[in-house]
Design a protein around this motif. Sequence first.
Motif, PDB file in Angstrom:
ATOM      1  N   LEU A 130       0.835  -1.197   0.000  1.00 12.11           N
ATOM      2  CA  LEU A 130       0.000   0.000   0.000  1.00 12.11           C
ATOM      3  C   LEU A 130       0.875   1.254   0.000  1.00 12.11           C
ATOM      4  O   LEU A 130       0.570   2.231  -0.688  1.00 12.11           O
ATOM      5  N   ASP A 131       1.973   1.215   0.745  1.00 16.45           N
ATOM      6  CA  ASP A 131       2.915   2.338   0.737  1.00 16.45           C
ATOM      7  C   ASP A 131       3.566   2.479  -0.634  1.00 16.45           C
ATOM      8  O   ASP A 131       3.730   3.593  -1.150  1.00 16.45           O
ATOM      9  N   VAL A 132       3.943   1.344  -1.218  1.00 17.61           N
ATOM     10  CA  VAL A 132       4.604   1.369  -2.527  1.00 17.61           C
ATOM     11  C   VAL A 132       3.662   1.938  -3.588  1.00 17.61           C
ATOM     12  O   VAL A 132       4.100   2.632  -4.510  1.00 17.61           O
ATOM     13  N   ILE A 250       4.732 -10.640  -2.266  1.00 20.82           N
ATOM     14  CA  ILE A 250       4.356  -9.576  -3.201  1.00 20.82           C
ATOM     15  C   ILE A 250       3.307 -10.074  -4.180  1.00 20.82           C
ATOM     16  O   ILE A 250       3.381 -11.197  -4.669  1.00 20.82           O
ATOM     17  N   SER A 251       2.340  -9.234  -4.473  1.00 19.69           N
ATOM     18  CA  SER A 251       1.215  -9.619  -5.318  1.00 19.69           C
ATOM     19  C   SER A 251       1.614  -9.842  -6.770  1.00 19.69           C
ATOM     20  O   SER A 251       2.637  -9.347  -7.243  1.00 19.69           O
ATOM     21  N   TRP A 289      -1.794  -7.017   0.220  1.00 18.40           N
ATOM     22  CA  TRP A 289      -1.352  -5.643   0.001  1.00 18.40           C
ATOM     23  C   TRP A 289      -0.871  -4.965   1.277  1.00 18.40           C
ATOM     24  O   TRP A 289      -0.222  -3.932   1.243  1.00 18.40           O
ATOM     25  N   ARG A 290      -1.189  -5.559   2.446  1.00 20.42           N
ATOM     26  CA  ARG A 290      -0.719  -5.003   3.714  1.00 20.42           C
ATOM     27  C   ARG A 290       0.354  -5.879   4.371  1.00 20.42           C
ATOM     28  O   ARG A 290       0.715  -5.655   5.526  1.00 20.42           O
ATOM     29  N   ASN A 291       0.849  -6.875   3.657  1.00 15.52           N
ATOM     30  CA  ASN A 291       1.921  -7.701   4.217  1.00 15.52           C
ATOM     31  C   ASN A 291       3.178  -6.854   4.439  1.00 15.52           C
ATOM     32  O   ASN A 291       3.636  -6.176   3.524  1.00 15.52           O
ATOM     33  N   PRO A 292       3.760  -6.888   5.640  1.00 22.15           N
ATOM     34  CA  PRO A 292       4.986  -6.117   5.893  1.00 22.15           C
ATOM     35  C   PRO A 292       6.133  -6.609   5.008  1.00 22.15           C
ATOM     36  O   PRO A 292       6.428  -7.798   4.979  1.00 22.15           O
TER      37      PRO A 292
END
Length: 342
Positions: A130-132, A250-251, A289-292
């Motif tokens: 989400l940050d990316v 990563i998705s 999408w929120r995986n650290p």
Amino acid sequence: MLCGAGCSRGDFRPATITDFYKDTLTLIGRGRWSFVKVYKSKTGQGEYAVKTRLKKNMPMSQEWNYAEKHEWKFDKEEKILRKLVGHENIVSFVTSFAEQAQHCQVFELLNGADLYRSIIEKNGESHCELDVIIYMRGILTALQYCHKNQIIHRNVIPPNLFFVPSPAGGDVKLVGFSLAVKAKHGEELFGLVGTAGYRAPEITSVNKYHYPVDIFACGCVFYNLLTGTHPFISHTSEGTSFLSPAWKLISADARDLVMRMLLYEDYDRITASQAMFHPFFRNVARTGWRNPLTIAVDGLTEFTQQKMWETVASDDDTSCYCAARESRKSRKNDPKLTKLFW
């Protein structure tokens, strides 16, 4: 032209930076031939970032003297900067001063740090896709605007990406336009330029190039943000690929966009405008999408400490070329990477 203190009537001199701004002696950046300090306005309350190039430090040319080459270069750069003023993801240029011993450019003062350091300095806060998404949307929006105005940045690298925090979260600003060039659609450019490791294949092989070189460099940054490693070479001098453990979190959308940005042939690469409509930015409800991205943060920390991009605008691209060649050997048996990277 301004009359200096103590000059007689009719005696004029060019305006200097100290006529309008006061040096706070706060150094905030240094490059190969320049440095950036904080200045305060003498006519207002604002603070600004002033980039100073000392003429004695600039490389000389056998064909042109300093005045013929570098003053022309500064003028070209400032025309580009003025054309981009006002975009929220591009640093705003204010004015400049051409003095006898130095050339000063005044920019808005950005409160924050370069993108990678801002991620590292989150003090343990989670860095996730989400940050990316936020970072990449800002970078691509800036490049989309540059390309719309027929401008190629040619040096999209970590130190030229600045993260400005805000109550809403913050955004990325593109800086560092010293290598930028104006090029009409269809115009062919040649020559080795940029930073080793972020140059597109067509630049490294000294072929004609255009807007896609910015997308390739941006793809390298994208890869960095997701994995903390470089797409061509790891810190152990071994080729990297999507087999890295970091890609497990990563998705598929992120992986697909990276591939489209780093395709070998420039005409196959996705454009900045097309990238903005990619599922990576639109499918925000996807799994993971929120995986650290802890591995990425660790990698960026090492990446930043080693300062792997200090060869900005260097003509010596030997290490990058060899690394790319070795990386290509390690991928040649992977059918999914046939047209990816080198």
